[in-house]
Design a protein around this motif. Structure first.
Motif, mmCIF file in Angstrom:
data_model
loop_
_atom_site.group_PDB
_atom_site.id
_atom_site.type_symbol
_atom_site.label_atom_id
_atom_site.label_comp_id
_atom_site.label_asym_id
_atom_site.label_seq_id
_atom_site.Cartn_x
_atom_site.Cartn_y
_atom_site.Cartn_z
ATOM 1 N N ILE A 62 0.841 -1.199 0.000
ATOM 2 C CA ILE A 62 0.000 0.000 0.000
ATOM 3 C C ILE A 62 0.877 1.249 0.000
ATOM 4 O O ILE A 62 0.650 2.191 -0.765
ATOM 5 C CB ILE A 62 -0.951 -0.025 1.218
ATOM 6 N N VAL A 63 1.895 1.270 0.853
ATOM 7 C CA VAL A 63 2.806 2.415 0.903
ATOM 8 C C VAL A 63 3.571 2.545 -0.413
ATOM 9 O O VAL A 63 3.821 3.644 -0.914
ATOM 10 C CB VAL A 63 3.775 2.278 2.094
ATOM 11 N N ARG A 64 3.921 1.426 -1.010
ATOM 12 C CA ARG A 64 4.623 1.451 -2.294
ATOM 13 C C ARG A 64 3.747 2.095 -3.381
ATOM 14 O O ARG A 64 4.268 2.782 -4.268
ATOM 15 C CB ARG A 64 5.027 0.032 -2.699
ATOM 16 N N CYS A 65 2.441 1.888 -3.322
ATOM 17 C CA CYS A 65 1.534 2.522 -4.286
ATOM 18 C C CYS A 65 1.633 4.043 -4.193
ATOM 19 O O CYS A 65 1.640 4.736 -5.205
ATOM 20 C CB CYS A 65 0.096 2.073 -4.034
ATOM 21 N N PHE A 66 1.713 4.563 -2.967
ATOM 22 C CA PHE A 66 1.905 6.004 -2.789
ATOM 23 C C PHE A 66 3.231 6.435 -3.402
ATOM 24 O O PHE A 66 3.290 7.404 -4.172
ATOM 25 C CB PHE A 66 1.871 6.353 -1.300
ATOM 26 N N ARG A 67 4.312 5.731 -3.031
ATOM 27 C CA ARG A 67 5.643 6.109 -3.498
ATOM 28 C C ARG A 67 5.713 6.145 -5.020
ATOM 29 O O ARG A 67 6.220 7.113 -5.617
ATOM 30 C CB ARG A 67 6.667 5.122 -2.936
ATOM 31 N N ASP A 68 5.187 5.114 -5.681
ATOM 32 C CA ASP A 68 5.270 5.023 -7.133
ATOM 33 C C ASP A 68 4.476 6.143 -7.804
ATOM 34 O O ASP A 68 4.943 6.747 -8.783
ATOM 35 C CB ASP A 68 4.761 3.665 -7.608
ATOM 36 N N GLU A 69 3.289 6.431 -7.290
ATOM 37 C CA GLU A 69 2.464 7.476 -7.908
ATOM 38 C C GLU A 69 3.025 8.864 -7.622
ATOM 39 O O GLU A 69 2.991 9.746 -8.478
ATOM 40 C CB GLU A 69 1.024 7.368 -7.395
ATOM 41 N N LEU B 199 11.487 8.242 -3.533
ATOM 42 C CA LEU B 199 11.773 7.916 -2.144
ATOM 43 C C LEU B 199 11.931 6.409 -1.986
ATOM 44 O O LEU B 199 11.304 5.640 -2.712
ATOM 45 C CB LEU B 199 10.635 8.403 -1.228
ATOM 46 N N GLU B 200 12.728 6.016 -1.022
ATOM 47 C CA GLU B 200 12.858 4.598 -0.705
ATOM 48 C C GLU B 200 11.685 4.180 0.191
ATOM 49 O O GLU B 200 11.371 4.862 1.171
ATOM 50 C CB GLU B 200 14.175 4.319 0.014
ATOM 51 N N VAL B 201 11.042 3.080 -0.158
ATOM 52 C CA VAL B 201 9.917 2.599 0.631
ATOM 53 C C VAL B 201 10.346 2.333 2.073
ATOM 54 O O VAL B 201 9.580 2.595 3.016
ATOM 55 C CB VAL B 201 9.314 1.329 -0.002
ATOM 56 N N GLU B 202 11.553 1.846 2.265
ATOM 57 C CA GLU B 202 12.036 1.551 3.614
ATOM 58 C C GLU B 202 12.071 2.814 4.471
ATOM 59 O O GLU B 202 11.738 2.785 5.665
ATOM 60 C CB GLU B 202 13.426 0.925 3.558
ATOM 61 N N ASP B 203 12.470 3.945 3.873
ATOM 62 C CA ASP B 203 12.497 5.198 4.620
ATOM 63 C C ASP B 203 11.085 5.666 4.959
ATOM 64 O O ASP B 203 10.839 6.207 6.051
ATOM 65 C CB ASP B 203 13.210 6.286 3.811
ATOM 66 N N MET B 204 10.158 5.473 4.054
ATOM 67 C CA MET B 204 8.771 5.863 4.315
ATOM 68 C C MET B 204 8.167 5.017 5.429
ATOM 69 O O MET B 204 7.486 5.535 6.321
ATOM 70 C CB MET B 204 7.945 5.730 3.035
ATOM 71 N N LEU B 205 8.426 3.722 5.390
ATOM 72 C CA LEU B 205 7.903 2.840 6.425
ATOM 73 C C LEU B 205 8.504 3.175 7.789
ATOM 74 O O LEU B 205 7.805 3.134 8.815
ATOM 75 C CB LEU B 205 8.184 1.383 6.067
ATOM 76 N N GLU B 206 9.780 3.507 7.823
ATOM 77 C CA GLU B 206 10.400 3.874 9.091
ATOM 78 C C GLU B 206 9.696 5.080 9.701
ATOM 79 O O GLU B 206 9.360 5.087 10.897
ATOM 80 C CB GLU B 206 11.879 4.194 8.891
#
Length: 308
Positions: free
Chosen positions: A197-204, A213-220
């Motif tokens: 779900i977070v990856r969908c935000f990052r990609d769009e 952005l790196e998904v790992e940084d967003m999840l952190e």
């Protein structure tokens, strides 16, 4: 054709909740990217600020002050007390709504101890750190759950959505805002699909003009803010839930699908946030405390309040 949708905290009415959340997060990614392209400058009266971490520290650090050890102790004790209220609510009031693994008092006490230990730095991880990089800050809907959108399928059968309820539209650290969007998500969906779900935000966000952005940084960032939410949602028990409904009445409800629970909007929303937050924290094992320990000794060290 507009599709039927559910109310807040009623994911069980959705045919495929993860698909709906991915759709919502793509919409949020577009909103954030459009801010980076200047689409809302006239609305906000200025462009989206541009700064990096070092500039942020140089501007903010001089205004921060050390705190006393007594203040640290007071914070820990106050948080511990609020979490006592949370544990009582989960085990005695909404017991019929709790997953069986969440009636383990030892597990709940572990969460209480960990949160109390981290509490002197709640503001550091959920506010100060979250704002340190303009790439993670943009105009954002504050509460984009399924009830604040309308959905349809396009000519390819893909799910699309429009957005409602713009009262909280503002510039903010968007990973922190994910809390308002995912707090009602069923735990099984979170366990299986949270990263996607977070990856969908990052990609769009990147596809529509925002930085990569790196998904790992967003999840952190999201998870650091989530830690504080587990505590914050327990403050609603005394100041909101019990002011609208008696404990005895809530305790008499048979479960989440009880008509009386579903009809009581405020109690349903507040209670499900508490249940979901504690359950997700528990099912991730030591993850959240390990995350804080690693962050506080590494990239987060410079953001921690000092107690002397």
């Amino acid at each position: 054709q507009i599709l039927p949708v559910c109310g807040k905290y009623q994911d069980w009415l959705l045919p495929n909740p993860a698909e709906f959340y991915c759709c919502l997060f793509r919409a949020m990614g577009r909103l954030a990217a459009w801010d980076k392209l200047g689409r809302y400058d006239a609305y906000f009266g200025e462009p989206c600020p541009v700064f990096d971490e070092e500039q942020y520290i140089a501007y903010c650090a001089p205004g921060r002050r050390d705190q006393t050890l007594r203040m640290k102790q007071i914070t820990e004790e106050a948080v511990f007390g609020v979490l006592d209220t949370g544990i009582d609510y989960l085990t005695n009031v909404v017991r019929n709504m709790m997953p069986s693994d969440m009636l383990n008092l030892v597990a709940l006490k572990r969460i209480q101890e960990e949160l109390s230990e981290m509490s002197p730095w709640f503001a550091d991880m959920s506010e100060y750190y979250q704002q340190n990089n303009c790439n993670f800050n943009a105009a954002m809907h504050q509460n984009l759950q399924a009830d604040n959108a309308f959905f349809w399928r396009d000519e390819y059968g893909d799910l699309e959505c429009g957005v409602l309820d713009w009262g909280g539209f503002t510039r903010a650290p968007f990973c922190q805002n994910f809390l308002g969007c995912l707090s009602g998500t069923d735990i099984d969906v979170m366990m299986a699909h949270e990263e996607g779900i977070v990856r969908c935000f990052r990609d769009e966000y990147h596809r529509c003009g925002g930085p990569y952005l790196e998904v790992e940084d967003m999840l952190e960032r999201y998870h650091l803010a989530f830690i504080t939410m587990v505590y914050n949602c327990c403050t609603w028990i005394e100041r909101d839930i019990y002011k609208t409904t008696k404990k005895e009445d809530i305790a008499s409800w048979s479960g989440v699908l009880d008509d009386r629970f579903q009809a009581n909007f405020r109690v349903r929303c507040r209670s499900m946030t508490v249940i979901n937050a504690w359950t997700y924290y528990h099912r991730r094992g030591s993850y959240f405390k390990d995350l804080f320990d690693k962050w506080s000794k590494g990239r987060g060290k410079r953001y921690l309040t000092t107690y002397v």
